[in-house]
Design a protein around this motif. Structure first.
Motif, short mmCIF file in Angstrom:
data_model
loop_
_atom_site.label_atom_id
_atom_site.label_comp_id
_atom_site.label_asym_id
_atom_site.label_seq_id
_atom_site.Cartn_x
_atom_site.Cartn_y
_atom_site.Cartn_z
N ASP A 50 0.78 -1.21 -0.08
CA ASP A 50 0.22 -0.01 -0.29
C ASP A 50 0.93 1.48 0.14
N ILE A 51 0.59 2.72 0.10
CA ILE A 51 1.27 3.51 -0.51
C ILE A 51 2.03 3.93 0.98
N MET A 52 1.42 2.97 2.33
CA MET A 52 1.71 3.88 3.10
C MET A 52 3.53 2.85 3.20
N GLY A 84 -7.57 2.49 -3.81
CA GLY A 84 -6.11 3.28 -3.99
C GLY A 84 -5.13 2.79 -3.96
N THR A 85 -3.92 3.61 -4.27
CA THR A 85 -3.22 3.73 -5.12
C THR A 85 -1.76 2.39 -3.81
#
Length: 104
Positions: A50-52, A84-85
């Motif tokens: 995920d983006i995190m 999401g991305t």
């Protein structure tokens, strides 16, 4: 002779990915991968984050369908993923590729 050695190193570390399709996705994303014949590739070399930066895939929703000993299709079932991305990262020898994936 030096050029030959450099070419051999490049062949061992060869990695090429087609862009993930369809992108954005609501269901299934497929990415075609080509890799050097001297090093095998498997799901341990592949991560979706995920983006995190948290690794989010499990072997239930991602699979690698090998077409031969140097190419295959990476298939990710995104149907249960939040919108999401995401980043797809493939590691092969000293080489890695990253692709951005949008889930709608």
């Amino acid at each position: 002779k030096l050029i030959s050695s450099v070419e051999n190193i490049e062949d061992i570390n060869y990695l090429y990915t087609m862009p993930p399709f369809p992108n954005p996705s609501t269901n299934i994303i497929t990415t075609k991968i080509y890799w050097g014949r001297d090093i095998d590739i498997n799901l341990e070399n592949i991560g979706i984050y995920d983006i995190m930066g948290n690794k989010i895939h499990s072997n239930d929703n991602i699979r690698l369908e090998k077409l031969n000993n140097y190419s295959g299709n990476l298939i990710w079932d995104t149907s249960n993923q939040p919108k999401g991305t995401y980043l797809l990262k493939i590691q092969h020898g000293n080489n890695s590729k990253t692709a951005k994936i949008m889930v709608e």
